[in-house]
Scaffold this active site. Sequence first.
Site, short mmCIF file in Angstrom:
data_model
loop_
_atom_site.label_atom_id
_atom_site.label_comp_id
_atom_site.label_asym_id
_atom_site.label_seq_id
_atom_site.Cartn_x
_atom_site.Cartn_y
_atom_site.Cartn_z
N THR A 138 0.92 -1.30 0.07
CA THR A 138 -0.14 -0.24 0.07
C THR A 138 0.84 1.17 0.03
O THR A 138 2.02 1.29 0.54
CB THR A 138 -1.03 0.11 1.21
N GLU A 421 -7.72 -5.66 3.67
CA GLU A 421 -8.10 -6.87 2.60
C GLU A 421 -8.99 -6.57 1.79
O GLU A 421 -9.86 -7.52 1.61
CB GLU A 421 -8.27 -7.93 3.62
#
Lengths: 658, 658
Positions: A138, A421
Amino acid sequence: SVNPDLASERQTTSFCVEKLTALLDGGAEQTRIRRAVVEAIQSDPVFSTENQYFQTQNERYEAAVRKAVHLQKKMHEMGWTENGPEYKYIYRALSGDVAFLLHRVFMRSISVLGSDKQIAKWIPLATQLRLIGSYAQTELGHGTYLQGLETTAVFDIATQEFILNTPKISAMKWWPGDMGRSATHTVVFAQLYIHGKCYGIHPFIVQIRSLQDHSLCPGITAGDIGPKMNFEAIDNGYLMLKNVRIPRENMLSKFCEVRPDGTYVRQGSQQINYFTMTTVRISLISDEVLTPLMKACTIAIRYSVVRRQSKLKPGEQEAKILDYQTQQEKLLPQLAAAYAFHFINHYLQELFDRGYREIQRKNFDMLPELHALSSGFKAVITHHCTAAVEICLRACGGHGYSLLSGLPSLYTKIIASCIYEGENTILLLQTARFLIKCFMAASAGHPVPPSVTYLAAVKPGKCPAKNKSDFLNPDIYTEAYQHVAVRLISSTAAKLQDLIQSGAKKYDAWNQCTVQLAQAAKAHCHYITVKNFAETVEKLETKAGIQRIMKHLCDLFALHGIFSNTGAFLHDGYISAAQTDMVTASYLDLLAVIRKDAVPLVDAFDFTDKSLNSALGSYDGQVYQRLYEWAQKSPTNKMSPAYERYLKPLLHNTLSKL
Amino acid sequence: SVNPDLASERQTTSFCVEKLTALLDGGAEQTRIRRAVVEAIQSDPVFSTENQYFQTQNERYEAAVRKAVHLQKKMHEMGWTENGPEYKYIYRALSGDVAFLLHRVFMRSISVLGSDKQIAKWIPLATQLRLIGSYAQTELGHGTYLQGLETTAVFDIATQEFILNTPKISAMKWWPGDMGRSATHTVVFAQLYIHGKCYGIHPFIVQIRSLQDHSLCPGITAGDIGPKMNFEAIDNGYLMLKNVRIPRENMLSKFCEVRPDGTYVRQGSQQINYFTMTTVRISLISDEVLTPLMKACTIAIRYSVVRRQSKLKPGEQEAKILDYQTQQEKLLPQLAAAYAFHFINHYLQELFDRGYREIQRKNFDMLPELHALSSGFKAVITHHCTAAVEICLRACGGHGYSLLSGLPSLYTKIIASCIYEGENTILLLQTARFLIKCFMAASAGHPVPPSVTYLAAVKPGKCPAKNKSDFLNPDIYTEAYQHVAVRLISSTAAKLQDLIQSGAKKYDAWNQCTVQLAQAAKAHCHYITVKNFAETVEKLETKAGIQRIMKHLCDLFALHGIFSNTGAFLHDGYISAAQTDMVTASYLDLLAVIRKDAVPLVDAFDFTDKSLNSALGSYDGQVYQRLYEWAQKSPTNKMSPAYERYLKPLLHNTLSKL
């Protein structure tokens, strides 16, 4: 001594609590193993969570590292291995309060994405904690949309190295756990460039801190992203790379390799890798979502039979708050949901195990269905359970608002599961895309995967229920849920078609339907959950006491869903207004029935007091004593410099006796 | 420099932002005064909240005391007084982050409940902060049910003193603000006993800490209750009393007095006192509920035009997330609710001002209605706004989960408003009791208070809407809301009657209807909110640009309510299924319309960056830079002892270069 108001709740249990615990664990042997692990962990003072609510983020981090290092020793001592039956209970016994969780993801990504040579080099070091890994995917500017990641890795033929860079601030890695303060290495996902051509996202092992003194390596900027709503124990980090050179061998190369001459080679099938990512969404449900909800139910329900407030009947003692219909209506549907989702999770686990075996045999047919199920259920279960924990918290009034109740931490942690997730809305739309596709296929007479065959057998008609007890028939309500799912999927498919036929671009039409598509995906998952709960109850026939109470919970779960969303059922007249009144009546009746077994139903979750870490939820129900004892330990009960600095100058002018 | 993605949102505004701000403030002059107060406070470094997200509970407490003491000086400097026009903006400018809020309640309770002599003695000392007061009502075992309080005050004729005691642990005072560490005095609510007879709850001034050295007075046990979900700055405390003697003069005696010979005398009317308590529920709405929601909307909407993720159209740049229908559907209804509740709050304030004038003239006719309105709206608004802030938080994904976004603190604070000053479910049932009574009266042809006259004029019939644009007619949707409110109130009244006629005890019948009674109370408040919003929009006729956008928000608020709760409208066929489809279509259309003005609509709330204290929500939209800058300041970016203690011994065995 157990609070008598709580003790009395355990005297009239309609079923055997120990048998229900074994059912939840998957057998008495599993219960035994689980309890042994919990006992070993919780009796070890290094793993204590006693002062957790009083600690700063720094103290929590330090404790988590201490526990992670000690855990390695403990596992060795106890003879527990990563493949042993105890392993899955360790994390739960620690309530997740341990460092190096991303170190495990680092290891798994090397095992799955690395070549044999890479595995042989890195995994033994990682297993022994001789380096600490993280997983840097990320970025500040990119989470959901992986193709948009901006970090670059340019291949330099001259030196046989990759040169990694963070070209702009939005490309900074942000959030990776264990990276802020602990990690020496990380797997960085970056856009691979060879000879100026971009080959997309690839994983690279990058050392970020010295193994000698833990200082940042040249070209590395890294640190902790600061305070969060929870996860204080985890050092979520940031990372910027400036001309960081790593050897060619550090690109994980099971599926893709860059040869010394710059040739890019793709090899093997990545299907099993994608499947692994999909299963993560299912694997988190148990520990990260269901356990917190079960804890919240345990705390709130035990508290609600100990807390007495106001009078239900004039002239009598104040009533237990669980005897108020409104309190039952808050808590008991959440309890039913905990059971419903436990059973659907069990179903999904089995399905995914089967899927894994098929994929190993190179049969990839199940993949789209499994992806759709994991996306949809991750979204629906995390959303539902987050809301449920919040209800439990609020149902405990002021005391629920104290961190000492344990409820705020459960809430601030579980809410993250709606985001990580895969953000829930994005996931629901992925499920919806699958459903629309299957609906079109089914309408055209093509075969569809098992979980959506119901879309092919659309029957018009009306709900046949004639009185409120008909709504305690699982066939009646399961069909109602099925009907709503079909209606929402088919009507959204029709809207999509209409928009496209009226000239809208496909992507625009899709965007204009997304609110309804998300609803359709939810309805699909809700239907499967109800159906699976009903089928599970049916299979319990030999365990009469348990079957009876599970049947009540199944009915409650199903009727609560109709009661809270009557519009969906009334819309096309499948259920009439008179029938929704029957649903309401049956639903309210059930509350009073299940209330009697509420405490045994949470006792069956079998949490120790240490696991709950709650002044409201302990097995003995001594709520007020515990709140007082714990509060006295708070660091806020030390003299503050504020007195000398600010208060004394004001107060010493006052007369000593007023 | 403003982020160009945010700047572009401000270029096509359909209305004058400054005029809307003035409308929200109640006039341009109010805006000027507010800004002056905010400027004076926020430019003073003592009031800085810059490091708030990094501070411990102890540091927050110390800062709050420092601010409270400094505020006294500041007010003097600036010439602000408690009755001046600036006063109401001070607390908001401080974001409530200041100590001695309960000191103000201490003062108010003496002013309202004390005799002239008591007021003359205590108020000047309290005003100068020469003592610090608190308000000790809630006990460990009692919050909602005041009659159940267990602390005792026994009159001792021999010494002319009251002897105060905490007879058991559940009687310990728990939660009072400013009491854990600061207060020297408190108003204790206790059961008064004279000659062994109980006269019920009365207020007593008790000194708890020495004015010389702040040590606890004899017989006093007190401290801080420890960590909470928020309110770290406040020292909520506990208090136990053991044979604490106070002079007879310390019982607050405006309404009740104990004479030296033990005679108990009741005097005067307490109506105005009860009314004061009722108004607290309304007075908290603005600062504690609406401001946080407006802040959350500002943060989430600004972020949603700066954040780009995934592609809406293939081949184009990644899209602003606010361009996705699902993101609009999350945020824009919350924005509409912020406006809807702002206007109903304005309406309630005016109603209560009128009520106050009537009561001063000894006309108490409005009291039951005002009590019902304050209870119901406190519950409905706090519940709705809490859910709305949570939606804003989740809509910002991972970055919303960072404390630096400001959203977690807004959420963990606003959720308390559902619990304090009357737990929401209890309050809804009080409103319901009033509604049932009025419904019965109206059915019997008796006159009823203005807000419920609609119960007398029940018209059967159907919604006349013929197409989706008909649902943009306020008469159409307002009548639908009215219809649902009447139906829910009347059907619950009928169920209650039926139960009683079938032999159920009255209290039992009531309990069996409480889930539905709470729904009826919500429907009543929802109806009044929609009606008031529509009427407010109508009165804006001279301000065309503003009227147009407010009309859109009013429509959105109303249609969102129908869309999310279609069952209530479909139930008796008042709205048909085809009509709910029209509602859905109009609702989704409105999202795209309002989206264009979303940023100007939050700009109009006129928060400074310091007020928002959010890395995501600042006026310039430089989100990523700010997250990075702020994270670097976090105390978690210092070397942790965990390295030397736990990591170094592991890592120094590893090769220096892998």
